[in-house]
Design an enzyme around this catalytic site. Structure first.
Site, short mmCIF file in Angstrom:
data_model
loop_
_atom_site.label_atom_id
_atom_site.label_comp_id
_atom_site.label_asym_id
_atom_site.label_seq_id
_atom_site.Cartn_x
_atom_site.Cartn_y
_atom_site.Cartn_z
N ASP A 27 33.33 41.59 36.61
CA ASP A 27 34.12 40.36 36.71
C ASP A 27 33.85 39.62 38.01
OD1 ASP A 27 35.69 42.87 37.40
OD2 ASP A 27 36.88 41.37 38.47
N ASN A 28 33.11 40.24 38.94
CA ASN A 28 32.73 39.58 40.18
C ASN A 28 31.27 39.12 40.17
OD1 ASN A 28 35.29 39.99 41.25
ND2 ASN A 28 34.72 41.89 42.27
N ARG A 74 37.85 26.79 47.34
CA ARG A 74 36.43 27.10 47.20
C ARG A 74 35.85 26.25 46.08
NH1 ARG A 74 36.65 33.40 45.06
NH2 ARG A 74 37.82 33.04 43.14
N GLY A 76 41.32 38.34 34.92
CA GLY A 76 41.49 36.90 35.00
C GLY A 76 41.73 36.44 36.42
N ASP A 125 51.54 38.78 43.38
CA ASP A 125 52.21 37.52 43.69
C ASP A 125 51.27 36.32 43.72
OD1 ASP A 125 50.82 37.83 46.06
OD2 ASP A 125 52.58 38.38 47.25
N GLY A 126 49.97 36.54 43.59
CA GLY A 126 49.03 35.43 43.56
C GLY A 126 48.78 34.77 44.90
N GLY A 179 43.68 35.99 39.08
CA GLY A 179 44.99 36.46 39.49
C GLY A 179 45.58 35.70 40.66
N ARG A 222 31.84 33.85 34.84
CA ARG A 222 31.46 35.21 35.21
C ARG A 222 30.99 35.99 33.98
NH1 ARG A 222 35.37 36.51 39.63
NH2 ARG A 222 36.38 34.56 40.20
#
Length: 513
Positions: free
Chosen positions: A268-269, A191, A98, A133-134, A100, A198
């Site tokens: 996932d990319n 962005r 997900g 920590d994102g 992150g 995805r």
């Protein structure tokens, strides 16, 4: 900026509202969780993409907008969220993943009716941060901001960057995963994309056997992003998969055209829209090497090496096919499409190489020519971009050693020059089979071969300068990447200096960000 016009169509359609709780955990049977950005007290603007802001409908930047660009001072209409997806990482099923470190503000529509999603990256933990920590550090944020714009101006489908800002806090990262964590300056990049959907979004719903939601997701995607699909029933999902395959193959060919190596092509990319997404340990090709990977995490297997990107994209599409099988229910069809993928990719790839060499058509004999060229490039360690730039200056009177010695990353001896001479002769012979003039051939080459690519050592220099408060390099790189088919700064049209060969964060990269 017109941030009051941002909407959230995605979360109105799909289930899953874990409002306001940043705890990292599994969120089964949902596609998103609402979450607020962490917020930062002392942000500072580094760069803002005014042209993009106007284009997507946000308008001009004002000082009061700085807070929004790092996730502060959100208008009441903005309900922020992160999405859940799954994926195969380095060939292994990784389960739920997900966003992150990414949080979606929503979608804005410009005056022409074009919709664009807006997303913060590095703005705090989400339920999908997997105990991280994102946050994001400056180096990775600068790399994403600049490279996504560089790819756009090269003419390659990609996400784009709206802004780059310091958060005003330090973030601890172990850059090379070698037990040496250090404080680094934190940053947030915004962005944008038509959509951030995805392969992994479809994999998650299929793996959880949430087939109703899987179908709703496919319908939503087709209706909003694949207007060319007008079929109904099962055929609609077949056309969708075939379209994704075609877009993916076209994207891979474009990567090969400019020498882009993604570095971490996990499912996932991979964008279902055929966009370049998630700029991590990427690199532009310096010396030509099919086995090159910029990602230290990808060693020693080199799964995502430059020469394997076409093959890996097909493998990833197999995983998407498995995810869509509950909707398509036709294994033979899926196999045929995936088997055809290789043929389509290689034909497109070779036609692309024809343009780089100035050929007007692909001939049966070109396969051998291209194979000989690849051997030449690797044996003589020739710079991918600079080789074609020199080839455009072809002249029977030119001294080959003088012309190509500054393009090679090794010393060219007499034997090397002899090999190069033989190749150039074969190239001239091949050019004689063109049905277009020399001038037209040269124009074909100039459109296919960039004069400027955003090399890692240039990014490294830029990041070092920004760290100490300078932006001259940033400004020059921005101007150069906006004009990649021109030589704006001759000093950038040179091979990588040897003193950057073994610098961490330059020649050696990791997934740390």
């Amino acid at each position: 900026m017109n941030i009051e016009n941002i909407k959230q169509p995605f979360i109105k359609i799909f289930p899953g509202d874990f409002s306001g709780n940043p705890m990292q955990r599994n969120t089964p049977k949902v596609l998103f969780s609402t979450i607020e950005p962490a917020g930062f007290d002392h942000p500072k603007m580094i760069a803002f993409n005014e042209k993009l802001s106007e284009e997507i409908g946000l308008g001009k930047f004002e000082e009061k907008d700085l807070g929004f660009l790092v996730g502060n001072n959100l208008p009441e209409n903005v309900k922020t969220y992160s999405t859940a997806y799954a994926g195969h990482q380095f060939g292994n099923w990784a389960g739920q993943l997900g966003d992150g470190r990414a949080i979606l503000a929503g979608e804005i529509t410009n005056n022409s009716g074009k919709k664009t999603e807006i997303q913060w990256k590095g703005s705090g933990a989400t339920p999908y941060s997997r105990h991280a920590d994102g946050r994001a550090v400056l180096r990775s944020s600068v790399r994403e901001y600049l490279m996504s714009e560089a790819m756009f101006h090269l003419g390659i489908p990609t996400t784009r960057a709206l802004s780059l800002a310091f958060t005003g806090e330090d973030v601890v990262r172990d850059m090379m995963y070698n037990g040496n964590p250090q404080d680094e300056k934190g940053a947030v990049v915004i962005r944008t994309a038509e959509s951030f959907l995805r392969f992994g979004h479809f994999e998650l719903m299929s793996a959880q056997q949430e087939y109703k939601t899987l179908q709703e997701l496919a319908d939503f995607t087709i209706e909003n992003y694949f207007k060319e699909i007008t079929s109904e029933g099962v055929q609609k999902y077949k056309d969708f998969f075939e379209n994704v395959c075609r877009r993916t193959a076209d994207l891979m060919v474009e990567w090969y055209r400019v020498g882009f190596v993604h570095g971490v092509m996990n499912t996932d990319n991979m964008s279902v829209l055929g966009l370049t997404i998630d700029y991590g340990p990427y690199s532009m090709m310096d010396e030509y090497n099919l086995n090159f990977t910029p990602n230290t995490t990808d060693l020693p297997g080199r799964r995502y090496a430059f020469g394997k990107q076409g093959q890996i994209s097909q493998w990833n599409l197999w995983q998407l096919a498995n995810a869509l099988q509950p909707l398509i229910k036709d294994e033979k069809f899926l196999e045929e499409i995936l088997n055809d993928y290789g043929s389509y990719f290689w034909e497109s790839h070779d036609k692309m190489l024809c343009k780089k060499f100035g050929f007007d058509q692909l001939l049966p004999s070109d396969e051998k020519f291209f194979t000989n060229w690849q051997s030449l490039m690797q044996d003589l360690q020739l710079d991918y971009t600079l080789f074609f730039n020199q080839l455009e200056k072809r002249d029977d009177k030119t001294d080959l050693k003088a012309q190509f010695e500054n393009v090679s990353y090794t010393f060219l001896n007499e034997k090397d020059i002899s090999i190069l001479e033989d190749f150039i002769k074969s190239y001239h012979s091949r050019l004689e089979k063109n049905t277009i003039s020399k001038e037209e051939s040269l124009e074909v080459m100039k459109k296919a071969n960039p004069k400027f690519i955003l090399r890692n050592y240039l990014l490294y220099q830029c990041i070092e300068e920004i760290n100490i408060g300078k932006t001259e390099m940033l400004d020059k790189l921005t101007k150069a990447l906006e004009n990649p088919y021109e030589e704006i700064y001759p000093e950038f049209s040179a091979k990588r200096p040897s003193n950057y060969d073994d610098i961490s964060g330059c020649s050696m990269l990791s997934c740390s960000s």
